[in-house]
Design a protein around this motif. Structure first.
Motif, mmCIF file in Angstrom:
data_model
loop_
_atom_site.group_PDB
_atom_site.id
_atom_site.type_symbol
_atom_site.label_atom_id
_atom_site.label_comp_id
_atom_site.label_asym_id
_atom_site.label_seq_id
_atom_site.Cartn_x
_atom_site.Cartn_y
_atom_site.Cartn_z
ATOM 1 N N THR A 175 47.144 32.424 40.058
ATOM 2 C CA THR A 175 46.729 33.754 39.616
ATOM 3 C C THR A 175 45.209 33.877 39.658
ATOM 4 O O THR A 175 44.486 32.928 39.355
ATOM 5 N N SER A 176 44.724 35.050 40.042
ATOM 6 C CA SER A 176 43.285 35.371 40.079
ATOM 7 C C SER A 176 42.495 34.325 40.865
ATOM 8 O O SER A 176 41.478 33.817 40.395
ATOM 9 N N SER A 177 42.970 33.999 42.067
ATOM 10 C CA SER A 177 42.350 32.905 42.822
ATOM 11 C C SER A 177 41.597 33.340 44.070
ATOM 12 O O SER A 177 40.905 32.520 44.680
ATOM 13 N N ASP A 205 38.963 36.233 46.143
ATOM 14 C CA ASP A 205 37.999 37.334 46.060
ATOM 15 C C ASP A 205 38.404 38.494 46.963
ATOM 16 O O ASP A 205 38.108 39.653 46.657
ATOM 17 N N LYS A 232 41.239 38.175 42.187
ATOM 18 C CA LYS A 232 40.361 38.062 41.020
ATOM 19 C C LYS A 232 39.982 39.444 40.497
ATOM 20 O O LYS A 232 39.925 40.411 41.271
ATOM 21 N N GLY A 262 37.953 41.845 42.580
ATOM 22 C CA GLY A 262 38.208 41.481 43.965
ATOM 23 C C GLY A 262 38.649 42.672 44.798
ATOM 24 O O GLY A 262 39.105 43.697 44.274
ATOM 25 N N LYS A 296 40.460 45.579 42.550
ATOM 26 C CA LYS A 296 41.102 45.329 41.268
ATOM 27 C C LYS A 296 40.050 45.520 40.173
ATOM 28 O O LYS A 296 38.929 45.022 40.294
ATOM 29 N N SER A 352 37.586 45.146 37.147
ATOM 30 C CA SER A 352 36.950 43.928 36.579
ATOM 31 C C SER A 352 37.454 43.686 35.154
ATOM 32 O O SER A 352 37.823 44.598 34.446
#
Length: 237
Positions: free
Chosen positions: A115-117, A119, A147, A150, A235, A237
């Protein structure tokens, strides 16, 4: 779900086309496929930082050059579930990219990526092979692995809104391109399926709306009178 969207059906289809797909795409699009891939990358601001980028439904790696030119210091991961396509992608990775690309064989709709890996997420010419519920799943998975802050960019072949151009486009994709399939594969069925997907898909408009509903900011684009459409966004921030 319609059989043409069954993941096993799609995987086998692209496995069969893998020996000729890149050449047919480039020749039959008169080079526009390469141009549209560059425009897909250009929907995201250029960045020289050491980013982590993933190219979903990467196929034979046709978008890698455009991505690397836009993000020269990025770590690029390429994901696809077609064994045949990835055989060609790995050969290209060795031959042209000094094995710089991290290639992973996974289903984009149900991967175990962290998850959130990433950019940046890119995807070219793969959306049409998804049913509506699969597009929503793809949007959710894109949101999960991207991310905060991203960016992403997607592009797809589309049916142009102009009636005359649409008729010519339909004839070309539905009749002419399968002839190339017959010459290269001995069977036009695989390439005729690409037109069926395009006809059912229409444009990226509905997919872009789904991504917006998920929580992304989204901007739509049209290329060459609507023969390709794309959308990009971020996405929160």
């Amino acid at each position: 779900m319609n059989q043409q969207y069954n993941p096993d059906f799609v995987r086998e289809l692209f496995d069969r086309m893998s020996s000729s797909y890149e050449r047919v795409n480039y020749i039959t699009s008169f080079g526009f496929s390469a141009r549209w891939r560059r425009q897909m990358a250009e929907m995201i601001p250029e960045n020289n930082q050491p980013l982590k980028v993933i190219d979903l439904l990467t196929g034979m790696g046709e978008s890698w050059s455009a991505i690397m030119n836009r993000f020269p210091n990025a770590e690029l991961t390429a994901l696809d579930f077609s064994t045949g396509m990835l055989v060609a992608a790995r050969a290209k990775n060795t031959r042209r990219f000094n094995n710089r690309v991290i290639i992973t064989q996974r289903d984009a709709l149900q991967s175990d990526l962290p998850t959130s890996s990433f950019d940046i997420i890119t995807c070219s010419f793969g959306l049409k092979t998804f049913a509506k519920e699969q597009v929503r799943r793809l949007a959710e998975e894109t949101y999960r692995i991207l991310k905060p802050g991203g960016r992403f960019s997607f592009i797809e072949i589309s049916g142009p809104p102009n009636r005359l151009l649409y008729s010519l486009y339909a004839f070309y994709l539905g009749r002419v391109i399968p002839l190339f399939g017959r010459l290269l594969l001995g069977n036009p069925v695989e390439y005729r399926m690409l037109w069926k997907y395009t006809l059912a898909f229409g444009s990226v408009s509905e997919a872009a709306d789904v991504f917006s509903e998920i929580g992304f900011t989204v901007e739509k684009r049209s290329f060459f009178f609507g023969c390709a459409t794309g959308f990009a966004g971020m996405k929160p921030s």
